[in-house]
Each structure stands twice: as C-alpha cells, then as structure tokens.
Design a protein around this motif. Sequence first.
Motif, PDB file in Angstrom:
ATOM      1  N   VAL A  29       7.977   3.630   4.519  1.00 45.33           N
ATOM      2  CA  VAL A  29       8.553   3.497   3.190  1.00 45.33           C
ATOM      3  C   VAL A  29       8.535   4.874   2.537  1.00 45.33           C
ATOM      4  CG1 VAL A  29       8.332   2.422   0.920  1.00 45.33           C
ATOM      5  CG2 VAL A  29       7.856   1.085   2.982  1.00 45.33           C
ATOM      6  N   ILE A  30       9.717   5.311   2.068  1.00 48.68           N
ATOM      7  CA  ILE A  30       9.831   6.638   1.460  1.00 48.68           C
ATOM      8  C   ILE A  30      10.375   6.585   0.035  1.00 48.68           C
ATOM      9  CG2 ILE A  30      10.005   7.870   3.652  1.00 48.68           C
ATOM     10  CD1 ILE A  30      13.079   7.987   3.147  1.00 48.68           C
ATOM     11  N   GLY A  31      10.765   5.393  -0.419  1.00 48.19           N
ATOM     12  CA  GLY A  31      11.294   5.284  -1.768  1.00 48.19           C
ATOM     13  C   GLY A  31      11.197   3.866  -2.286  1.00 48.19           C
ATOM     14  N   THR A  32      11.176   3.730  -3.619  1.00 45.10           N
ATOM     15  CA  THR A  32      11.083   2.417  -4.251  1.00 45.10           C
ATOM     16  C   THR A  32      11.939   2.378  -5.511  1.00 45.10           C
ATOM     17  OG1 THR A  32       9.285   2.815  -5.842  1.00 45.10           O
ATOM     18  CG2 THR A  32       8.647   2.343  -3.574  1.00 45.10           C
ATOM     19  N   ILE A  33      12.347   1.180  -5.865  1.00 43.99           N
ATOM     20  CA  ILE A  33      12.960   0.932  -7.164  1.00 43.99           C
ATOM     21  C   ILE A  33      12.703  -0.526  -7.515  1.00 43.99           C
ATOM     22  CG2 ILE A  33      15.243   0.282  -6.296  1.00 43.99           C
ATOM     23  CD1 ILE A  33      16.413   1.896  -8.733  1.00 43.99           C
TER      24      ILE A  33
ATOM     25  N   LYS B 273      19.023  12.660  -2.010  1.00 41.22           N
ATOM     26  CA  LYS B 273      19.817  11.614  -2.670  1.00 41.22           C
ATOM     27  C   LYS B 273      19.339  10.190  -2.393  1.00 41.22           C
ATOM     28  CE  LYS B 273      23.887  14.487  -3.158  1.00 41.22           C
ATOM     29  NZ  LYS B 273      23.853  14.780  -4.570  1.00 41.22           N
ATOM     30  N   ILE B 274      18.098  10.043  -1.985  1.00 36.80           N
ATOM     31  CA  ILE B 274      17.542   8.711  -1.740  1.00 36.80           C
ATOM     32  C   ILE B 274      17.422   7.950  -3.054  1.00 36.80           C
ATOM     33  CG2 ILE B 274      15.502   7.457  -0.913  1.00 36.80           C
ATOM     34  CD1 ILE B 274      15.153   9.930   1.046  1.00 36.80           C
TER      35      ILE B 274
ATOM     36  N   LEU C 285      11.301   3.895 -10.055  1.00 29.98           N
ATOM     37  CA  LEU C 285      12.081   4.681  -9.091  1.00 29.98           C
ATOM     38  C   LEU C 285      11.180   5.819  -8.629  1.00 29.98           C
ATOM     39  CD1 LEU C 285      14.710   5.494  -7.629  1.00 29.98           C
ATOM     40  CD2 LEU C 285      15.196   6.942  -9.608  1.00 29.98           C
ATOM     41  N   ALA C 286      10.974   5.897  -7.338  1.00 36.14           N
ATOM     42  CA  ALA C 286      10.120   6.950  -6.792  1.00 36.14           C
ATOM     43  C   ALA C 286      10.516   7.224  -5.351  1.00 36.14           C
ATOM     44  CB  ALA C 286       8.651   6.533  -6.852  1.00 36.14           C
ATOM     45  N   VAL C 287      10.450   8.487  -4.984  1.00 35.82           N
ATOM     46  CA  VAL C 287      10.716   8.919  -3.611  1.00 35.82           C
ATOM     47  C   VAL C 287       9.582   9.855  -3.222  1.00 35.82           C
ATOM     48  CG1 VAL C 287      12.313  10.178  -2.110  1.00 35.82           C
ATOM     49  CG2 VAL C 287      13.218   8.698  -3.916  1.00 35.82           C
ATOM     50  N   THR C 288       9.065   9.683  -2.023  1.00 38.58           N
ATOM     51  CA  THR C 288       7.966  10.541  -1.591  1.00 38.58           C
ATOM     52  C   THR C 288       8.361  12.006  -1.793  1.00 38.58           C
ATOM     53  OG1 THR C 288       8.769  10.531   0.684  1.00 38.58           O
ATOM     54  CG2 THR C 288       7.060   8.939   0.142  1.00 38.58           C
ATOM     55  N   PRO C 289       7.422  12.833  -2.232  1.00 36.34           N
ATOM     56  CA  PRO C 289       7.756  14.234  -2.500  1.00 36.34           C
ATOM     57  C   PRO C 289       8.447  14.939  -1.328  1.00 36.34           C
ATOM     58  CG  PRO C 289       5.631  13.730  -3.454  1.00 36.34           C
ATOM     59  CD  PRO C 289       6.049  12.511  -2.645  1.00 36.34           C
ATOM     60  N   ASP C 290       8.035  14.642  -0.102  1.00 33.89           N
ATOM     61  CA  ASP C 290       8.655  15.319   1.040  1.00 33.89           C
ATOM     62  C   ASP C 290      10.066  14.814   1.355  1.00 33.89           C
ATOM     63  OD1 ASP C 290       7.494  12.879   1.895  1.00 33.89           O
ATOM     64  OD2 ASP C 290       7.442  13.573   3.964  1.00 33.89           O
TER      65      ASP C 290
ATOM     66  N   ASP D 278       0.826  -1.212   0.000  1.00 34.76           N
ATOM     67  CA  ASP D 278       0.000   0.000   0.000  1.00 34.76           C
ATOM     68  C   ASP D 278       0.858   1.259   0.000  1.00 34.76           C
ATOM     69  OD1 ASP D 278      -2.318  -1.523  -0.039  1.00 34.76           O
ATOM     70  OD2 ASP D 278      -2.685  -1.326   2.121  1.00 34.76           O
ATOM     71  N   ALA D 279       1.905   1.275   0.802  1.00 35.19           N
ATOM     72  CA  ALA D 279       2.795   2.436   0.859  1.00 35.19           C
ATOM     73  C   ALA D 279       3.498   2.650  -0.477  1.00 35.19           C
ATOM     74  CB  ALA D 279       3.815   2.274   1.980  1.00 35.19           C
ATOM     75  N   VAL D 280       3.935   1.564  -1.099  1.00 37.46           N
ATOM     76  CA  VAL D 280       4.616   1.652  -2.390  1.00 37.46           C
ATOM     77  C   VAL D 280       3.677   2.232  -3.441  1.00 37.46           C
ATOM     78  CG1 VAL D 280       5.546   0.244  -4.278  1.00 37.46           C
ATOM     79  CG2 VAL D 280       6.352  -0.114  -1.935  1.00 37.46           C
ATOM     80  N   ILE D 281       2.469   1.737  -3.496  1.00 35.89           N
ATOM     81  CA  ILE D 281       1.505   2.243  -4.483  1.00 35.89           C
ATOM     82  C   ILE D 281       1.198   3.715  -4.223  1.00 35.89           C
ATOM     83  CG2 ILE D 281      -0.883   2.039  -5.323  1.00 35.89           C
ATOM     84  CD1 ILE D 281      -0.561  -1.038  -4.912  1.00 35.89           C
ATOM     85  N   GLN D 282       1.091   4.109  -2.972  1.00 30.39           N
ATOM     86  CA  GLN D 282       0.848   5.521  -2.660  1.00 30.39           C
ATOM     87  C   GLN D 282       1.996   6.401  -3.146  1.00 30.39           C
ATOM     88  OE1 GLN D 282       0.078   5.654   1.566  1.00 30.39           O
ATOM     89  NE2 GLN D 282      -2.004   4.876   1.337  1.00 30.39           N
ATOM     90  N   ILE D 283       3.231   5.925  -2.996  1.00 28.46           N
ATOM     91  CA  ILE D 283       4.383   6.687  -3.482  1.00 28.46           C
ATOM     92  C   ILE D 283       4.334   6.794  -5.001  1.00 28.46           C
ATOM     93  CG2 ILE D 283       6.907   6.696  -3.703  1.00 28.46           C
ATOM     94  CD1 ILE D 283       6.968   5.352  -0.897  1.00 28.46           C
TER      95      ILE D 283
END
Length: 143
Positions: free
Chosen positions: A54-58, A82-83, A72-77, A12-17
């Motif tokens: 979770v604040i980032g994915t790849i 450099k995450i 590749l995604a990192v939460t906007p905040d 769920d967190a990954v999809i939200q990001i």
Amino acid sequence: MNIRPFAIADQDAVIQIWQACGLVTSWNDPEKDIARKVKVNPELFLVAERDGLVIGTIMGGYDGHRGWINYLAVTPDAQGHKIGEQLIKITEQKLLALGCPKVNLQIRSTNTQMIEYYRKLGYLEDHAVGMGKRLIPDNNLNP
C-alpha cells in the motif's frame, strides 16, 4: 499500480502512511477512524498499491448533500508520481456517480504545500470557517 477498496488487512500500512505524512493527530485515533469509516461508505475508502504494498490512501464520504475527501496520503518515496491525483480523480468519479454535486476537504491552514496542491487540482477556498464538535472523544486530548 492498482487502486482498490480498503481491506482490513491494509490497516497497519495505512496508519503508517498517515503517520509518515503527518496526518495523525493526538486527538484522532486512526484505528477508530478506520473502524468508523468501514461502517459508512466503505466503497469510498481506497488504497493505491504497487507490488503488493500500500502506497497511498484516500477516504471519501458522501452525506447526500456534500462529498468529502479525507486522509489523502502517499508514501513519501512514492510522491511526485501523480498517485494522489489518481486517488482524487477516482474518488471524484465515485462521488459524481452517487449524484454528489460538490466535494469539500479541509486542510490545516499551516499546510501551505497541500493548499497549493489542491488549488492545482481545481479546488478553491470556500471562505467558510470550518468548525467541529467532538461527540465521542478518542482520548483525553479533545480539541
């Protein structure tokens, strides 16, 4: 911050990001993309987490010829710290350990900000045309 393999509890967190970063399209069902990924090279699906969130994915992949980077995604905040670069570096190291000679990624041509981001990380345009053919439709919108 901790970078680790994706766990189903992260879904769920990954999809939200992905949604917050504009990576979810009408023709790709993110739940189906995750279900497919955990069956193939799951060790290349990574998340960055800080304070239990979770604040980032790849999502990396390797087919024996080329490596791939997707989602590749990192939460906007959390962007600007450099995450994303750390996620890419770890994925590249994992691909190299598998004997992967080259990694590819695709960016929508209109996403000039990400094109510049990847250029700064050493990625160059291949001057190839990306083409695709959907074999399994995720819904009725099927580009």
